[in-house]
Design a protein around this motif. Structure first.
Motif, mmCIF file in Angstrom:
data_model
loop_
_atom_site.group_PDB
_atom_site.id
_atom_site.type_symbol
_atom_site.label_atom_id
_atom_site.label_comp_id
_atom_site.label_asym_id
_atom_site.label_seq_id
_atom_site.Cartn_x
_atom_site.Cartn_y
_atom_site.Cartn_z
ATOM 1 N N GLY A 90 -11.044 -16.642 18.635
ATOM 2 C CA GLY A 90 -9.847 -17.462 18.499
ATOM 3 C C GLY A 90 -8.607 -16.824 19.107
ATOM 4 O O GLY A 90 -7.641 -17.515 19.439
ATOM 5 N N ARG A 91 -8.629 -15.504 19.277
ATOM 6 C CA ARG A 91 -7.491 -14.812 19.877
ATOM 7 C C ARG A 91 -7.233 -15.287 21.304
ATOM 8 O O ARG A 91 -6.090 -15.346 21.742
ATOM 9 C CB ARG A 91 -7.722 -13.293 19.891
ATOM 10 N N LEU A 92 -8.283 -15.639 22.025
ATOM 11 C CA LEU A 92 -8.095 -16.134 23.393
ATOM 12 C C LEU A 92 -7.261 -17.407 23.385
ATOM 13 O O LEU A 92 -6.323 -17.550 24.174
ATOM 14 C CB LEU A 92 -9.442 -16.378 24.076
ATOM 15 N N GLU A 93 -7.575 -18.346 22.500
ATOM 16 C CA GLU A 93 -6.780 -19.575 22.374
ATOM 17 C C GLU A 93 -5.338 -19.231 21.994
ATOM 18 O O GLU A 93 -4.392 -19.788 22.540
ATOM 19 C CB GLU A 93 -7.391 -20.506 21.332
ATOM 20 N N PHE A 94 -5.177 -18.313 21.048
ATOM 21 C CA PHE A 94 -3.840 -17.883 20.626
ATOM 22 C C PHE A 94 -3.049 -17.330 21.810
ATOM 23 O O PHE A 94 -1.913 -17.742 22.064
ATOM 24 C CB PHE A 94 -3.954 -16.834 19.513
ATOM 25 N N TRP A 95 -3.631 -16.382 22.527
ATOM 26 C CA TRP A 95 -2.930 -15.751 23.649
ATOM 27 C C TRP A 95 -2.588 -16.756 24.737
ATOM 28 O O TRP A 95 -1.519 -16.702 25.328
ATOM 29 C CB TRP A 95 -3.747 -14.602 24.226
ATOM 30 N N ARG A 96 -3.514 -17.652 25.038
ATOM 31 C CA ARG A 96 -3.259 -18.652 26.085
ATOM 32 C C ARG A 96 -2.140 -19.597 25.665
ATOM 33 O O ARG A 96 -1.241 -19.902 26.454
ATOM 34 C CB ARG A 96 -4.544 -19.433 26.391
ATOM 35 N N THR A 97 -2.178 -20.045 24.408
ATOM 36 C CA THR A 97 -1.124 -20.928 23.911
ATOM 37 C C THR A 97 0.217 -20.204 23.937
ATOM 38 O O THR A 97 1.233 -20.760 24.371
ATOM 39 C CB THR A 97 -1.459 -21.415 22.494
ATOM 40 N N GLN A 98 0.237 -18.976 23.479
ATOM 41 C CA GLN A 98 1.456 -18.177 23.465
ATOM 42 C C GLN A 98 2.013 -18.023 24.887
ATOM 43 O O GLN A 98 3.218 -18.195 25.114
ATOM 44 C CB GLN A 98 1.162 -16.808 22.854
ATOM 45 N N ASP A 99 1.151 -17.736 25.848
ATOM 46 C CA ASP A 99 1.572 -17.581 27.236
ATOM 47 C C ASP A 99 2.198 -18.874 27.767
ATOM 48 O O ASP A 99 3.277 -18.853 28.360
ATOM 49 C CB ASP A 99 0.372 -17.173 28.095
ATOM 50 N N VAL A 100 1.538 -19.998 27.545
ATOM 51 C CA VAL A 100 2.054 -21.281 28.041
ATOM 52 C C VAL A 100 3.389 -21.610 27.372
ATOM 53 O O VAL A 100 4.349 -22.013 28.042
ATOM 54 C CB VAL A 100 1.020 -22.407 27.810
ATOM 55 N N LEU A 101 3.459 -21.421 26.057
ATOM 56 C CA LEU A 101 4.703 -21.750 25.362
ATOM 57 C C LEU A 101 5.845 -20.838 25.793
ATOM 58 O O LEU A 101 6.973 -21.312 25.993
ATOM 59 C CB LEU A 101 4.507 -21.696 23.852
ATOM 60 N N ARG A 102 5.585 -19.573 25.952
ATOM 61 C CA ARG A 102 6.654 -18.660 26.375
ATOM 62 C C ARG A 102 7.199 -19.035 27.755
ATOM 63 O O ARG A 102 8.366 -18.804 28.050
ATOM 64 C CB ARG A 102 6.158 -17.215 26.375
ATOM 65 N N ARG A 103 6.354 -19.614 28.588
ATOM 66 C CA ARG A 103 6.808 -20.011 29.929
ATOM 67 C C ARG A 103 7.465 -21.372 29.961
ATOM 68 O O ARG A 103 8.180 -21.685 30.914
ATOM 69 C CB ARG A 103 5.629 -19.985 30.910
ATOM 70 N N THR A 104 7.236 -22.214 28.941
ATOM 71 C CA THR A 104 7.704 -23.599 29.042
ATOM 72 C C THR A 104 8.696 -24.040 27.975
ATOM 73 O O THR A 104 9.279 -25.113 28.106
ATOM 74 C CB THR A 104 6.506 -24.577 29.030
ATOM 75 N N ALA A 112 15.404 -31.169 17.086
ATOM 76 C CA ALA A 112 14.754 -29.988 17.661
ATOM 77 C C ALA A 112 14.982 -29.885 19.166
ATOM 78 O O ALA A 112 15.101 -30.894 19.864
ATOM 79 C CB ALA A 112 13.256 -30.034 17.379
ATOM 80 N N ASP A 113 15.021 -28.647 19.631
ATOM 81 C CA ASP A 113 15.038 -28.397 21.074
ATOM 82 C C ASP A 113 13.626 -28.478 21.633
ATOM 83 O O ASP A 113 13.428 -28.748 22.820
ATOM 84 C CB ASP A 113 15.612 -27.007 21.359
ATOM 85 N N ALA A 114 12.638 -28.222 20.760
ATOM 86 C CA ALA A 114 11.225 -28.294 21.149
ATOM 87 C C ALA A 114 10.410 -28.733 19.941
ATOM 88 O O ALA A 114 10.676 -28.309 18.815
ATOM 89 C CB ALA A 114 10.728 -26.947 21.648
ATOM 90 N N VAL A 115 9.433 -29.589 20.186
ATOM 91 C CA VAL A 115 8.496 -30.022 19.144
ATOM 92 C C VAL A 115 7.097 -29.628 19.594
ATOM 93 O O VAL A 115 6.687 -29.939 20.717
ATOM 94 C CB VAL A 115 8.565 -31.540 18.882
ATOM 95 N N LEU A 116 6.384 -28.941 18.714
ATOM 96 C CA LEU A 116 4.993 -28.556 18.973
ATOM 97 C C LEU A 116 4.066 -29.429 18.151
ATOM 98 O O LEU A 116 4.258 -29.585 16.946
ATOM 99 C CB LEU A 116 4.759 -27.093 18.592
ATOM 100 N N LEU A 117 3.076 -30.005 18.798
ATOM 101 C CA LEU A 117 1.998 -30.755 18.143
ATOM 102 C C LEU A 117 0.694 -30.092 18.584
ATOM 103 O O LEU A 117 -0.022 -30.620 19.427
ATOM 104 C CB LEU A 117 2.001 -32.227 18.568
ATOM 105 N N ARG A 175 5.446 -30.145 23.281
ATOM 106 C CA ARG A 175 4.210 -29.520 23.742
ATOM 107 C C ARG A 175 3.096 -29.926 22.790
ATOM 108 O O ARG A 175 3.234 -29.805 21.572
ATOM 109 C CB ARG A 175 4.342 -27.991 23.796
ATOM 110 N N THR A 176 2.006 -30.405 23.358
ATOM 111 C CA THR A 176 0.904 -30.920 22.551
ATOM 112 C C THR A 176 -0.417 -30.272 22.951
ATOM 113 O O THR A 176 -0.562 -29.763 24.059
ATOM 114 C CB THR A 176 0.755 -32.444 22.717
ATOM 115 N N ALA A 177 -1.334 -30.311 22.027
ATOM 116 C CA ALA A 177 -2.729 -29.953 22.304
ATOM 117 C C ALA A 177 -3.567 -31.045 21.659
ATOM 118 O O ALA A 177 -3.285 -31.473 20.540
ATOM 119 C CB ALA A 177 -3.078 -28.591 21.715
ATOM 120 N N GLY A 178 -4.549 -31.503 22.377
ATOM 121 C CA GLY A 178 -5.399 -32.562 21.852
ATOM 122 C C GLY A 178 -6.839 -32.292 22.189
ATOM 123 O O GLY A 178 -7.153 -31.394 22.972
ATOM 124 N N PRO A 179 -7.705 -33.057 21.584
ATOM 125 C CA PRO A 179 -9.131 -32.830 21.800
ATOM 126 C C PRO A 179 -9.575 -33.234 23.201
ATOM 127 O O PRO A 179 -9.107 -34.225 23.746
ATOM 128 C CB PRO A 179 -9.788 -33.706 20.740
#
Length: 166
Positions: free
Chosen positions: A25-39, A104-109, A140-144
């Motif tokens: 699960g850390r891979l998903e965490f790191w990837r999400t963190q990377d994308v969010l930090r950039r966007t 909010a300045d940003a909403v995460l879903l 920013r969203t994540a979906g199935p």
């Protein structure tokens, strides 16, 4: 969101607290963190973390200087998230966000779309996110994906399984 007995039973196992903090699960965490930090807009922006679970992303967002409010439909998640210093956590429904327009300045879903089986509910959640974000803010969203267990659940609630990643 009306949380079904099956969803509550799954989350009552308290596996979500470690899902993104350990193992694969850390891979998903790191990837999400990377994308969010950039966007995301730069701190000290206000972030509304809808379906934020136990606060796994809220923790590092706070450390980065963001102001974070977390909403989750699972009381156990909110109880855990409320222990994160500086985090405002409460029970909430992605389809009826208890925040003013443009708050909010940003909403995460990053979780709710996995669990909303009906298209109308997903659209309602997306509409609420759009309402809650300020003009010029980001959502920013994540979906199935079509091959994940949660996408199969979206087509058939009887085959519910925790969300996968794409």
């Amino acid at each position: 969101m009306t949380v079904t007995r099956e969803v509550l039973a799954y989350y009552a196992q308290d596996l979500e607290h470690v899902r993104l903090r350990e193992g694969r699960g850390r891979l998903e965490f790191w990837r999400t963190q990377d994308v969010l930090r950039r966007t995301l807009p730069p701190p000290p922006a206000r972030v509304l973390d809808v379906g934020g679970g136990t606060g796994v992303h809220a923790e590092w967002l706070l450390a980065d200087g963001y102001e974070v409010d977390l909403l989750d439909p699972v009381p156990l998640h909110v109880e855990r998230a409320a222990r994160v210093p500086g985090l405002r956590a409460r029970v909430g429904d992605a389809r009826r966000l208890p925040v003013p327009d443009g708050r909010a300045d940003a909403v995460l879903l990053l979780g709710p779309l996995h669990h909303l089986a009906d298209r109308a509910d997903r659209l309602r959640a997306l509409g609420e996110a759009r309402r809650a974000v300020r003009p010029g803010g980001v959502t920013r969203t994540a979906g199935p994906c079509s091959w994940t267990p949660s996408a199969r659940w979206s087509r058939s609630p009887r085959s519910w399984a925790p969300a996968g990643t794409c």
